[in-house]
Structures are given as structure tokens and as C-alpha cells.
Design a protein around this motif. Sequence first.
Motif, PDB file in Angstrom:
ATOM      1  N   PRO A 220      35.898  47.431  38.947  1.00 42.29           N
ATOM      2  CA  PRO A 220      36.518  47.849  40.211  1.00 42.29           C
ATOM      3  C   PRO A 220      37.870  47.197  40.502  1.00 42.29           C
ATOM      4  CG  PRO A 220      34.801  46.244  40.656  1.00 42.29           C
ATOM      5  CD  PRO A 220      34.757  46.512  39.178  1.00 42.29           C
ATOM      6  N   ARG A 224      46.818  45.632  44.851  1.00 37.45           N
ATOM      7  CA  ARG A 224      47.101  44.947  46.119  1.00 37.45           C
ATOM      8  C   ARG A 224      48.609  44.735  46.186  1.00 37.45           C
ATOM      9  NH1 ARG A 224      44.073  39.365  48.224  1.00 37.45           N
ATOM     10  NH2 ARG A 224      44.107  39.865  50.440  1.00 37.45           N
ATOM     11  N   GLY A 254      39.732  39.034  51.292  1.00 39.74           N
ATOM     12  CA  GLY A 254      39.483  40.338  50.709  1.00 39.74           C
ATOM     13  C   GLY A 254      39.950  41.475  51.597  1.00 39.74           C
ATOM     14  N   ARG A 280      46.298  46.439  50.723  1.00 39.93           N
ATOM     15  CA  ARG A 280      45.766  47.431  49.798  1.00 39.93           C
ATOM     16  C   ARG A 280      46.100  48.819  50.326  1.00 39.93           C
ATOM     17  NH1 ARG A 280      40.788  44.685  49.616  1.00 39.93           N
ATOM     18  NH2 ARG A 280      39.665  46.603  50.102  1.00 39.93           N
ATOM     19  N   TYR A 321      43.530  43.471  41.741  1.00 39.84           N
ATOM     20  CA  TYR A 321      42.541  42.793  42.590  1.00 39.84           C
ATOM     21  C   TYR A 321      41.119  43.157  42.178  1.00 39.84           C
ATOM     22  CZ  TYR A 321      39.732  42.467  46.938  1.00 39.84           C
ATOM     23  OH  TYR A 321      38.762  42.226  47.869  1.00 39.84           O
ATOM     24  N   LEU A 322      40.253  42.163  42.043  1.00 42.22           N
ATOM     25  CA  LEU A 322      38.817  42.362  41.901  1.00 42.22           C
ATOM     26  C   LEU A 322      38.123  41.748  43.109  1.00 42.22           C
ATOM     27  CD1 LEU A 322      38.248  41.762  38.079  1.00 42.22           C
ATOM     28  CD2 LEU A 322      37.682  43.839  39.343  1.00 42.22           C
ATOM     29  N   PRO A 323      36.998  42.307  43.549  1.00 40.25           N
ATOM     30  CA  PRO A 323      36.401  41.906  44.836  1.00 40.25           C
ATOM     31  C   PRO A 323      36.045  40.437  44.969  1.00 40.25           C
ATOM     32  CG  PRO A 323      35.464  43.982  44.097  1.00 40.25           C
ATOM     33  CD  PRO A 323      36.320  43.480  42.973  1.00 40.25           C
ATOM     34  N   ASP A 324      35.724  39.760  43.870  1.00 39.64           N
ATOM     35  CA  ASP A 324      35.363  38.332  43.978  1.00 39.64           C
ATOM     36  C   ASP A 324      36.527  37.410  43.631  1.00 39.64           C
ATOM     37  OD1 ASP A 324      35.486  38.711  41.255  1.00 39.64           O
ATOM     38  OD2 ASP A 324      33.419  38.068  40.839  1.00 39.64           O
ATOM     39  N   HIS A 325      37.722  37.971  43.469  1.00 41.72           N
ATOM     40  CA  HIS A 325      38.952  37.198  43.215  1.00 41.72           C
ATOM     41  C   HIS A 325      38.910  36.438  41.895  1.00 41.72           C
ATOM     42  CE1 HIS A 325      40.440  38.048  47.268  1.00 41.72           C
ATOM     43  NE2 HIS A 325      39.235  37.751  47.707  1.00 41.72           N
ATOM     44  N   GLU A 345      44.672  39.302  39.858  1.00 42.20           N
ATOM     45  CA  GLU A 345      45.365  39.420  41.141  1.00 42.20           C
ATOM     46  C   GLU A 345      46.758  38.822  41.028  1.00 42.20           C
ATOM     47  OE1 GLU A 345      44.500  38.880  45.903  1.00 42.20           O
ATOM     48  OE2 GLU A 345      42.824  38.796  44.503  1.00 42.20           O
ATOM     49  N   PHE A 380      29.778  43.100  37.983  1.00 42.53           N
ATOM     50  CA  PHE A 380      29.721  43.916  39.196  1.00 42.53           C
ATOM     51  C   PHE A 380      28.579  44.932  39.162  1.00 42.53           C
ATOM     52  CE2 PHE A 380      34.072  42.442  38.699  1.00 42.53           C
ATOM     53  CZ  PHE A 380      34.246  41.804  39.908  1.00 42.53           C
TER      54      PHE A 380
END
Length: 388
Positions: A220, A224, A254, A280, A321-325, A345, A380
Motif C-alpha cells: 500500500p 505524500r 499518518g 496526501r 508513504y507506507l501506513p506504518d512509516h 517516505e 500488511f
Amino acid sequence: MPTRRTSDVIVVGAGVVGAACAYYAARAGLSVTVLDRGPVAGGTTGAGEGNLLVSDKEPGPELDLALLSTGLWRELAELLPPQIEYEPKGGLVVAAGEAGMQALRDFAAGQGKAGVRAEEVQGDRLQELEPHLTPGLAGGFHYPQDAQVMPALAAAHLLRAAGDRVCLRLGEEVTGLLTAADGSVRGVRTAAGEVHAPHVVNAAGTWGGEFARLAGVGLPVLPRRGFVLVTEPLPRVVRRKVYAADYVADVASGSAALQTSAVVEGTAAGPVLIGASRERVGFDRTLSTEVLRRLAAQATALFPVLAGVRAMRTYVGFRPYLPDHLPAIGPDPRVPGLLHACGHEGAGIGLAPATGLLIARSLGGCELPLDPGPFNPARFEATARPVH
């Protein structure tokens, strides 16, 4: 660089992360084909400020990766030409009030246990480090391990330093992944034909999720957006990377909404770079006067001397960007032969050497310098299998 149709490994993406993957794989004795639909550093790398930071990272996997990269960048600076503009100039994080200073103390204390050097600076001593910094700040922390490079040139010279083991093919978009009957990778398809290799590295930056979909897997990665203001060339009025304490919180956030926090740094060439914004909005490149207004106001609040300086240009880029940074680094357990090196990121330039080393050692089946588990590309998915 030579042209070939078969290699030991294909790297998709000629940004600094892809270049580092190619460099370390070539050093390990592998033949590498690097493919990119555009030029070297034509994506996120070319829109970056070149920060090599430990100061903005809390203890954990990303900081471990950053500390490893800090040492590798020092080694590379000895090997690569001076044109990469490697500057071990340090960073300075400042706070306006005592509450901000206490937050910085707590943050630095945790970092110190992980191996980061951070030195508290009282408000009345800040001008010793940065003479043009606005007076009246409560204080800050100096991070001597922070550094900077010119990112596009760093990527180009990493590829050049890899020698004739690397075949660089630009302007060639990957349109599909080639797999064998058992599902394992055997190369990629481009508009110019097929390129074969038993290993393919996804270093496609903000397009890393799209490339993963070509392989039939989910990753995912989202863009950003960020803007940078570039001033006219100046004497060295800003000696280090200087940023306000709330920048750390913005990096960790996030939120999809617009966030701006003052980040100001001089460069060896003279211009001052002013950031940083995050939002975003997909791949929308529309110039935002609201963002530029905020960046200029926050920068001049930190450095009043910049109020009379001309901004010569601005540029926009997209952080992957990935959701968990955390980036996705290493073999994908869902597709044998597929590896990922994306999702860094805004830290990809700083983390590139460690990423490249991890990829090269994974390809060679060698011992890894740190635990790869937190960077598992399949993490993920609820059924993600461990990477060994």
C-alpha cells in the motif's frame, strides 16, 4: 554501460535507493540491469533535499537502519567524487518554549540509548551554532551525526561506481513481471522486449505499489506531496539543517491533511532550501500558494535574515508513504525472486545505503546486519509469512 538481456538481478528504479541496490549487488559480484521509465533520479530522489538524518527518528527499526546508513554514507563519501556534496554538518532541532524543550529532552534520551549522539544547547548559546537564528528560543539539541548530500548526483555516481557489472536502461517502462510455471520470477517485460533475471528488485519509489500489483501482490504505497522553496545563492547564513521541534511529529503523522513545519538548511552551492510540507493528494503537482506562504513565514520566523532574500524557484515531489512509516525491504514471501526496496517516505536518501546492503546480502544469502522482520514486504497482509 553495457547492454544485456540477461542479468543476475533486475532493479526497477534509478533513484538513489535503486542505485544503492545496484551498487551493493555489483560489489557482491552480481550482474545488474537497472530499468527506469525516466532519467536517473527523475522521481522522488530528484525532488529531495538530500537529508541524511538520525535526529528525526525515534528508537526502533528505522533508527537502526539510519545508524547503519550513516556509517555507510561516510564510507561512500570517501569513494565517490566530491560532486555528491557530502557534508557531515550536523543538525539542530530548536524549541520555542520550555514544554517543547522537555519533549526534545525526552526524545533525545531515548535516542541516546540507541546510539544517537545528541547535545543539549541552551537558548543563549544557539547563536554560537547558528549566528542568524532568531533570538529568544528556549533552546535545542545538536545532532552531529546528521549530514547532507546532493541526491541526484549521489544516485548517478553510485551507478557509475558500480562499474560494468551494471547495465543502465533509461526511458524503458516495465509493463509486466515474467514468472515461471511455479510462480517464481524470471524477469520483466518492457516496451522494448523482455529482460531476464532470477531476481527483480522493486525500487520504484512512489510507484512501488503499482509495480507490486504487476506481480500480483499488495503493497500500500501512497504518494505524500511536499514542496521545497529554493532561495538565491547566499553566503553561508545557515550552517546546518535547522528545524522546529514539531517537524518530528509531522514526520510520524499518518494524516492526509496539509502539515507544514520549518526546515531550513544551507547548501554547498549557496542556495538555502526551505521545507517541509506533507499532504496526501495523489499525484497532483498543482502549485499551492498556501503551502509556499506557510513555508516562507515559518522559515523567516526562524531566520529573520531570510525575509529580504529572493526565492528563485520551488519544486514539488512525492514521498513514497507506507501506513506504518517503515519501508518495505527484502524478499517478498509471496513471489519467489521478487524483492522490495521502497516505501521510505522522506528518508529514502538517508536510508539508501543500508537498504542496498540488505538487498545485496539477501540476494547472496548472507548474514544480515540487522533484523529484517519489521521491513517484511508482506506485513500488511494478516497472513504475512516471516522473511528469513
